[in-house]
Design a protein around this motif. Structure first.
Motif, PDB file in Angstrom:
ATOM      1  N   PHE A  53      -3.865  55.206 116.516  1.00 45.71           N
ATOM      2  CA  PHE A  53      -3.494  55.072 115.340  1.00 45.71           C
ATOM      3  C   PHE A  53      -2.536  53.568 114.947  1.00 45.71           C
ATOM      4  CE2 PHE A  53      -3.462  59.277 114.929  1.00 45.71           C
ATOM      5  CZ  PHE A  53      -3.257  59.873 113.730  1.00 45.71           C
ATOM      6  N   PHE A  71       1.652  65.166 105.097  1.00 44.12           N
ATOM      7  CA  PHE A  71       0.870  63.973 105.096  1.00 44.12           C
ATOM      8  C   PHE A  71      -0.529  64.150 104.718  1.00 44.12           C
ATOM      9  CE2 PHE A  71      -1.149  63.653 108.961  1.00 44.12           C
ATOM     10  CZ  PHE A  71      -0.195  64.259 109.887  1.00 44.12           C
ATOM     11  N   LEU A  73      -4.572  63.596 104.020  1.00 45.18           N
ATOM     12  CA  LEU A  73      -5.892  63.045 105.183  1.00 45.18           C
ATOM     13  C   LEU A  73      -6.812  62.129 104.301  1.00 45.18           C
ATOM     14  CD1 LEU A  73      -6.089  66.289 107.247  1.00 45.18           C
ATOM     15  CD2 LEU A  73      -5.086  64.268 107.993  1.00 45.18           C
ATOM     16  N   VAL A 256       2.489  58.179 102.526  1.00 42.59           N
ATOM     17  CA  VAL A 256       2.586  58.323 103.973  1.00 42.59           C
ATOM     18  C   VAL A 256       2.554  57.223 104.668  1.00 42.59           C
ATOM     19  CG1 VAL A 256       1.462  59.397 106.006  1.00 42.59           C
ATOM     20  CG2 VAL A 256       1.104  60.535 103.754  1.00 42.59           C
ATOM     21  N   GLN A 258       2.659  54.911 108.385  1.00 45.01           N
ATOM     22  CA  GLN A 258       2.121  54.846 109.678  1.00 45.01           C
ATOM     23  C   GLN A 258       3.268  55.295 110.495  1.00 45.01           C
ATOM     24  OE1 GLN A 258      -0.962  54.437 110.165  1.00 45.01           O
ATOM     25  NE2 GLN A 258      -1.376  53.037 111.872  1.00 45.01           N
ATOM     26  N   GLN A 260       5.467  57.567 109.762  1.00 43.60           N
ATOM     27  CA  GLN A 260       5.526  59.101 109.828  1.00 43.60           C
ATOM     28  C   GLN A 260       4.459  59.956 110.689  1.00 43.60           C
ATOM     29  OE1 GLN A 260       5.496  59.198 105.649  1.00 43.60           O
ATOM     30  NE2 GLN A 260       7.621  60.011 105.499  1.00 43.60           N
ATOM     31  N   MET A 261       3.279  59.108 110.643  1.00 49.64           N
ATOM     32  CA  MET A 261       2.274  59.748 111.379  1.00 49.64           C
ATOM     33  C   MET A 261       2.525  59.583 112.953  1.00 49.64           C
ATOM     34  SD  MET A 261      -1.259  58.988 109.022  1.00 49.64           S
ATOM     35  CE  MET A 261      -0.982  57.028 108.791  1.00 49.64           C
TER      36      MET A 261
END
Length: 399
Positions: A53, A71, A73, A256, A258, A260-261
């Motif tokens: 990621f 979020f 995709l 979204v 990065q 948060q992911m």
């Protein structure tokens, strides 16, 4: 009796019954080794996924079409009041804290070159991909800027795709066909490998506007934004939201980041690691039952010895400490052997299975060893109390 004497006596008692002690500790050895192996795999997957990621950087934000509570995709197509457009991407690129943007359209198409053809991933993007996604060209150059309104049929090949279509020959300047249109190859990307199962080398990059035509789409699938690292992400989100709401008339998009992911993935992977640790800990319960059983049997076999110790003046607490020390000695031996066995298996797997992501989780290793000592302590209390309660005369009479 001194503690040194208690430890020495407990050690000699355990050693004098090698086979029985080994079988008793086997449950703990398997349990500790299982915990170490499973948590190492879990930690390895955790590190691998987070590295995947973050290989594009951490100061990234993405805008997806459609208002969603979770979020988005890449590739999601959602009916919206107004689709994300190339004009939206251009406007976002002019924000104060935004360094650059990449509009994205993704699909799959047949690529033809001379007498060869291959189906491959097609990414419709902008010229800022090398800067935003941290990618480099091995030869030639990437897509030029200013290809939004009247894009030229230009293409950049992933490393693997270039080899599949052209072998060792240089593809620069060659013509290829994507769908019904012909494109000129202007660059080849460096090897990147896979990113969460997506082969970045088996990919072709074309202008986003051409990809919209190729896949007959009206909306971009996402817009990636690279923002200044010293800018708070909340400020970036507010700027993006304010601009797009002004353009769309409502909030029909999802932002979204990065971070948060990464936070979501980190929490999920931590739960996964704890779950596999709990699974391996089941074997530790088996080991605790083994220690409890063997120590209970040992008390029954050594009643006369207990009576003799009590007759010569040993207090009840000494008898209690003696048998509890034996249980702790067994659990410590099993714990140490299990730790060594688990680490050995993990190191061997690194050599034999280099593709398997494993990483020793030292916190879980220490916790597993501590649990093994706790198991010895808990499992040894009941037999030790039983031994301490025996009366000297009754114990000697059983001789």
């Amino acid at each position: 009796m001194r503690y040194a004497d208690l430890i020495s006596l407990s050690y000699r008692t355990v050693i004098s019954h090698k086979l029985r002690s080994s079988l008793t500790a086997l449950g703990l050895i398997i349990g500790i080794a299982a915990v170490i192996i499973l948590t190492s795999i879990g930690r390895g997957i955790h590190t691998f996924v987070l590295a995947e990621f973050t290989q594009f950087g951490t100061n990234l934000a993405s805008v997806f079409p459609g208002k969603k509570t979770t979020f988005g995709l890449s590739g999601a197509t959602i009916s919206t009041v107004r689709p994300l457009s190339l004009a939206d991407a251009a406007s976002l690129g002019k924000l104060e804290n935004i360094i650059n943007v990449v509009p994205l359209v993704q699909g799959n198409a047949r690529i033809e070159a001379d007498n060869k053809q291959r189906r491959s991933n097609v990414l419709g993007v902008g010229s800022a991909v090398p800067e935003v996604w941290k990618l480099k060209t091995a030869s030639g150059h990437f897509l030029p800027a200013g290809e939004q309104s009247n894009p030229r049929p230009l293409a950049v090949l992933g490393n693997k795709l270039a080899v599949e279509l052209f072998g060792t020959a240089s593809p620069l300047g060659k013509r290829i066909r994507i769908g019904s249109d012909r494109y000129r190859v202007i660059g080849v990307m460096e090897k990147k490998g896979q990113m969460l199962g997506f082969d970045m080398d088996d990919t072709i990059y074309i202008p986003a506007a051409k990809a919209l035509e190729l896949f007959d789409r009206e909306s971009l699938m996402q817009i990636d934004l690279l923002y200044k690292s010293n800018t708070p992400i909340a400020t970036v989100q507010q700027d993006i939201k304010r601009l797009l709401v002004a353009r769309h008339g409502e909030e029909d998009f999802t932002i979204v980041t990065q971070n948060q992911m990464l936070e979501a993935m980190d929490s999920i992977l931590n739960i996964l690691t704890m779950a596999v640790a709990a699974l391996g800990s089941i074997s530790l319960l088996v080991g605790s039952v083994g220690i409890l059983t063997i120590m209970t049997i040992a008390v029954s076999e050594r009643i006369s010895e207990i009576g003799l110790l009590r007759a010569v003046g040993a207090e009840r607490r000494i008898i209690f400490q003696l048998f509890l020390g034996e249980a702790l000695m067994l659990s410590m031996a099993g714990g140490l052997a299990g730790v060594l066995a688990g680490i050995l298996v993990v190191q061997i797997s690194r050599v034999l299975l280099p593709a398997l992501p494993v990483e020793l989780a030292w916190a879980y290793i220490a916790a597993a060893f501590a649990v093994s000592l706790l198991i010895g302590l808990v499992a040894g209390v009941a037999p030790a109390m039983k031994a301490a309660r025996l009366e000297p005369l009754e114990a000697l009479r059983t001789e």
